[in-house]
Design an enzyme around this catalytic site. Structure first.
Site, PDB file in Angstrom:
ATOM      1  N   ARG A 133      -3.608  14.413  -3.813  1.00  0.00           N
ATOM      2  CA  ARG A 133      -2.744  15.101  -2.834  1.00  0.00           C
ATOM      3  C   ARG A 133      -1.274  15.193  -3.264  1.00  0.00           C
ATOM      4  NH1 ARG A 133      -5.947  12.139   0.816  1.00  0.00           N
ATOM      5  NH2 ARG A 133      -7.571  13.467   1.678  1.00  0.00           N
ATOM      6  N   LYS A 155       6.981  27.139  -8.512  1.00  0.00           N
ATOM      7  CA  LYS A 155       5.715  27.884  -8.446  1.00  0.00           C
ATOM      8  C   LYS A 155       4.770  27.310  -9.495  1.00  0.00           C
ATOM      9  CE  LYS A 155       7.089  32.432  -6.757  1.00  0.00           C
ATOM     10  NZ  LYS A 155       7.150  33.868  -7.106  1.00  0.00           N
ATOM     11  N   GLU A 197      14.259  37.979 -19.536  1.00  0.00           N
ATOM     12  CA  GLU A 197      14.442  37.312 -18.235  1.00  0.00           C
ATOM     13  C   GLU A 197      15.898  36.858 -18.067  1.00  0.00           C
ATOM     14  OE1 GLU A 197      12.109  37.194 -15.888  1.00  0.00           O
ATOM     15  OE2 GLU A 197      10.231  37.524 -16.986  1.00  0.00           O
ATOM     16  N   LYS A 239      18.949  30.991 -10.510  1.00  0.00           N
ATOM     17  CA  LYS A 239      17.615  30.778  -9.950  1.00  0.00           C
ATOM     18  C   LYS A 239      17.669  29.670  -8.900  1.00  0.00           C
ATOM     19  CE  LYS A 239      12.748  30.623 -10.456  1.00  0.00           C
ATOM     20  NZ  LYS A 239      11.565  30.848 -11.245  1.00  0.00           N
ATOM     21  N   GLU A 249       9.649  32.241  -1.034  1.00  0.00           N
ATOM     22  CA  GLU A 249       9.625  33.697  -1.215  1.00  0.00           C
ATOM     23  C   GLU A 249       9.259  34.454   0.057  1.00  0.00           C
ATOM     24  OE1 GLU A 249       8.461  34.974  -5.144  1.00  0.00           O
ATOM     25  OE2 GLU A 249       7.724  36.862  -4.332  1.00  0.00           O
ATOM     26  N   ARG A 253      14.018  35.607  -2.453  1.00  0.00           N
ATOM     27  CA  ARG A 253      13.491  35.169  -3.765  1.00  0.00           C
ATOM     28  C   ARG A 253      12.802  36.308  -4.506  1.00  0.00           C
ATOM     29  NH1 ARG A 253      10.481  29.465  -5.374  1.00  0.00           N
ATOM     30  NH2 ARG A 253       9.964  30.110  -7.478  1.00  0.00           N
ATOM     31  N   ASN A 257      11.863  39.227  -8.981  1.00  0.00           N
ATOM     32  CA  ASN A 257      10.778  40.042  -9.538  1.00  0.00           C
ATOM     33  C   ASN A 257      11.263  41.412 -10.020  1.00  0.00           C
ATOM     34  OD1 ASN A 257       8.922  38.027  -8.878  1.00  0.00           O
ATOM     35  ND2 ASN A 257       8.661  38.837  -6.811  1.00  0.00           N
ATOM     36  N   HIS A 260       9.299  43.746 -12.344  1.00  0.00           N
ATOM     37  CA  HIS A 260       7.949  43.198 -12.480  1.00  0.00           C
ATOM     38  C   HIS A 260       6.865  44.106 -11.901  1.00  0.00           C
ATOM     39  CE1 HIS A 260      10.176  39.730 -13.763  1.00  0.00           C
ATOM     40  NE2 HIS A 260       9.095  38.995 -13.919  1.00  0.00           N
ATOM     41  N   HIS A 264       4.208  44.447 -14.568  1.00  0.00           N
ATOM     42  CA  HIS A 264       2.843  43.920 -14.408  1.00  0.00           C
ATOM     43  C   HIS A 264       1.807  45.015 -14.626  1.00  0.00           C
ATOM     44  CE1 HIS A 264       3.897  40.081 -11.910  1.00  0.00           C
ATOM     45  NE2 HIS A 264       4.050  39.920 -13.197  1.00  0.00           N
ATOM     46  N   HIS A 277       4.929  39.188 -21.789  1.00  0.00           N
ATOM     47  CA  HIS A 277       5.400  39.421 -20.423  1.00  0.00           C
ATOM     48  C   HIS A 277       6.860  39.934 -20.401  1.00  0.00           C
ATOM     49  CE1 HIS A 277       5.920  38.809 -16.149  1.00  0.00           C
ATOM     50  NE2 HIS A 277       6.939  37.996 -16.378  1.00  0.00           N
TER      51      HIS A 277
HETATM   52  N1  LIG Z   1       6.014  29.361 -12.314  1.00  0.00           N
HETATM   53  C1  LIG Z   1       6.852  30.364 -12.411  1.00  0.00           C
HETATM   54  O1  LIG Z   1       7.792  30.511 -11.611  1.00  0.00           O
HETATM   55  C2  LIG Z   1       6.696  31.352 -13.536  1.00  0.00           C
HETATM   56  C3  LIG Z   1       7.696  32.277 -13.807  1.00  0.00           C
HETATM   57  C4  LIG Z   1       7.538  33.115 -14.912  1.00  0.00           C
HETATM   58  C5  LIG Z   1       6.398  33.034 -15.706  1.00  0.00           C
HETATM   59  N2  LIG Z   1       5.428  32.113 -15.386  1.00  0.00           N
HETATM   60  C6  LIG Z   1       4.229  31.989 -16.210  1.00  0.00           C
HETATM   61  O2  LIG Z   1       4.640  31.527 -17.477  1.00  0.00           O
HETATM   62  C7  LIG Z   1       3.674  31.944 -18.444  1.00  0.00           C
HETATM   63  C8  LIG Z   1       4.392  32.492 -19.634  1.00  0.00           C
HETATM   64  O3  LIG Z   1       5.193  31.465 -20.166  1.00  0.00           O
HETATM   65  P1  LIG Z   1       5.735  31.505 -21.670  1.00  0.00           P
HETATM   66  O4  LIG Z   1       6.361  32.814 -21.927  1.00  0.00           O
HETATM   67  O5  LIG Z   1       6.513  30.271 -21.854  1.00  0.00           O
HETATM   68  O6  LIG Z   1       4.384  31.522 -22.519  1.00  0.00           O
HETATM   69  P2  LIG Z   1       3.484  30.372 -23.194  1.00  0.00           P
HETATM   70  O7  LIG Z   1       3.494  29.149 -22.382  1.00  0.00           O
HETATM   71  O8  LIG Z   1       2.178  31.003 -23.470  1.00  0.00           O
HETATM   72  O9  LIG Z   1       4.266  30.096 -24.556  1.00  0.00           O
HETATM   73  C9  LIG Z   1       4.366  31.141 -25.505  1.00  0.00           C
HETATM   74  C10 LIG Z   1       3.888  30.694 -26.889  1.00  0.00           C
HETATM   75  O10 LIG Z   1       4.888  29.877 -27.483  1.00  0.00           O
HETATM   76  C11 LIG Z   1       4.303  28.643 -27.918  1.00  0.00           C
HETATM   77  N3  LIG Z   1       5.374  27.655 -27.830  1.00  0.00           N
HETATM   78  C12 LIG Z   1       5.912  27.132 -26.709  1.00  0.00           C
HETATM   79  N4  LIG Z   1       6.978  26.395 -27.012  1.00  0.00           N
HETATM   80  C13 LIG Z   1       7.103  26.422 -28.362  1.00  0.00           C
HETATM   81  C14 LIG Z   1       8.030  25.871 -29.268  1.00  0.00           C
HETATM   82  N5  LIG Z   1       9.102  25.183 -28.843  1.00  0.00           N
HETATM   83  N6  LIG Z   1       7.858  26.090 -30.589  1.00  0.00           N
HETATM   84  C15 LIG Z   1       6.812  26.843 -31.021  1.00  0.00           C
HETATM   85  N7  LIG Z   1       5.921  27.433 -30.209  1.00  0.00           N
HETATM   86  C16 LIG Z   1       6.076  27.224 -28.893  1.00  0.00           C
HETATM   87  C17 LIG Z   1       3.148  28.438 -26.987  1.00  0.00           C
HETATM   88  O11 LIG Z   1       2.202  27.533 -27.536  1.00  0.00           O
HETATM   89  C18 LIG Z   1       2.620  29.867 -26.863  1.00  0.00           C
HETATM   90  O12 LIG Z   1       1.834  30.188 -27.993  1.00  0.00           O
HETATM   91  C19 LIG Z   1       2.763  32.937 -17.752  1.00  0.00           C
HETATM   92  O13 LIG Z   1       1.537  32.308 -17.450  1.00  0.00           O
HETATM   93  C20 LIG Z   1       3.507  33.274 -16.466  1.00  0.00           C
HETATM   94  O14 LIG Z   1       2.632  33.612 -15.408  1.00  0.00           O
HETATM   95  C21 LIG Z   1       5.560  31.277 -14.336  1.00  0.00           C
END
Ligand SMILES: NC(=O)c1ccc[n+]([C@@H]2O[C@H](COP(=O)([O-])OP(=O)(O)OC[C@H]3O[C@@H](n4cnc5c(N)ncnc54)[C@H](O)[C@@H]3O)[C@@H](O)[C@H]2O)c1
Length: 378
Positions: A133, A155, A197, A239, A249, A253, A257, A260, A264, A277
């Protein structure tokens, strides 16, 4: 030289103000190897680190060394390495992490640490939100996108075959540690996608930051420490302020987006194979700015400034050729951002000032897409 052998810079601290759920974000270079920031946020004697097969070999040892110095002797430190990639952001991966926690007998006083990009952070955060929990959670984001966006704001979640992030919850970490040194190993394309971003924050909330980005872009692209730290700090500040005013949101908030709704749809239509992305969001932001021009009379100069900054940041700003208008519109209408049957867009009156609108004229959306090269196939 390995990160843990270098002297850490004194981190900058920023607070996310959410009353009893407030937490600090520490930003600095090579701070991963110094566990003193983290120690106060690990109350029990169990730690469970979630990372992935790419980040683990690079940084797990540095983190576990740092923790074993600052934590009580005998503190149990376990780790779990998940496969790399968005396709693994699933309930199956979530269940494997939960199974590992149970197998190594972690109790309610455990601390889960996410060491990785947004995928690791979202899964580990959802595990922390639901295991027994809810247990203590720390984010150590290792991509630029995760440092400025996904690690802050609470999130968490996983994808469903029917769509991204359909399962999840809001769950705030107790601390975020953003070490800009880890960005040195991030592939260039991932870093630039994170810059999209970064630029978004200037467009929606801070025109002075946008101008600073125009002036500082070369330093940012060269990953100069002070410039990168300043950019991350300013993004997290924006943020944090938005999340503090609208944690779940219900309104404001949603301005985060920006770009997006278009982005998307582009990701989905290209089956998540063509664009990262951030790249899809870059194109989406230009389309949303053009829509703002038609809907709110935003100046052409602002549209051009955004397009120029994104281009100079090495990001795409145009839709690819050959996309079909009807398919694009249909995909947009299926997005989570559809609200009571209306497509929701974030519009920008002028750089630094955004608003959410459920009342955009569908004809204006079509005009933007047609003038961006989408075709109508009979
Ligand atoms: N929770 C939220 O508010 C929120 C907001 C935006 C995006 N997201 C989510 O985040 C995800 C995308 O995140 P991302 O862009 O970080 O992608 P990711 O986590 O897939 O990382 C991108 C790539 O970089 C590699 N990597 C990470 N750090 C590294 C480092 N320091 N050195 C070498 N390689 C490294 C990872 O292994 C991966 O291959 C999506 O699933 C998206 O939905 C969440």
């Amino acid at each position: 030289m390995p990160a843990d052998m270098r002297a850490a810079s004194k981190p900058i601290e920023l607070r996310v103000d959410l009353k009893e759920r407030s937490y600090p974000i520490y930003i600095g270079r090579d701070i991963l190897g110094d566990g003193t920031c983290l120690a106060p946020y690990i109350p029990g004697n169990q730690v469970f680190i979630v990372t992935n097969e790419t980040v683990g070999p690079l940084y797990l040892q540095t983190l576990t060394n740092a923790l074993s110095i600052v934590l009580e002797p005998g503190c149990q430190i376990d780790e779990w390495v998940i496969p790399d990639g968005e396709i693994h952001k699933t309930l199956d991966t979530y269940r494997a992490v939960i199974d590992a926690l149970i197998a190594s007998r972690h109790d309610r006083s455990t601390t889960i640490i996410a060491l990785g990009g947004g995928v690791v952070g979202d899964i580990a955060g959802f595990v922390a939100a639901t295991y027994q929990r809810g247990v203590n959670f720390i984010q150590i984001p290792t991509t630029l996108l995760a440092q400025v966006d996904s690690s802050v704001g609470g999130k968490t979640g996983v994808n469903h075959t029917q769509g991204k992030n359909l399962i999840g919850s809001f769950y705030q970490p107790s601390c975020v540690l953003a070490d800009i040194g880890v960005l040195d190993t991030l592939p260039e394309r991932e870093y630039l996608a994170g810059l999209a971003e970064v630029i978004k924050y200037g467009v929606i909330a801070d025109s002075e930051f946008f101008s600073w980005l125009e002036d500082s872009l070369a330093g940012l692209r060269a990953k100069l420490s002070e410039v990168t730290a300043e950019a991350i700090l300013r993004c997290c500040r924006i943020k944090a302020s938005v999340v503090a005013r609208d944690e779940r949101e219900t309104g404001l908030r949603a301005i985060l987006n920006f770009g997006h709704t278009f982005g998307h749809a582009l990701e989905k239509i290209t089956r998540y194979e063509t664009y990262l992305h951030g790249e899809a969001v870059a194109i989406g932001m230009v389309l949303a700015m053009q829509l703002s021009r038609l809907s709110l009379g935003t100046s052409e100069a602002d549209v051009q400034r955004l397009s120029r900054l994104l281009t100079n940041a090495g990001l795409p700003v145009k839709l690819p050729e050959g996309l079909d208008l009807a398919e694009f519109l249909n995909t947009m209408s299926l997005d989570k951002k559809v609200h009571r049957g209306c497509m929701r867009f974030v519009l920008v009156e002028r750089l630094g000032r955004a608003q959410v609108s459920d009342e955009v004229d569908p004809e204006a959306v079509e005009r933007v897409l047609l003038s961006s090269g989408l075709s109508t196939h009979d």
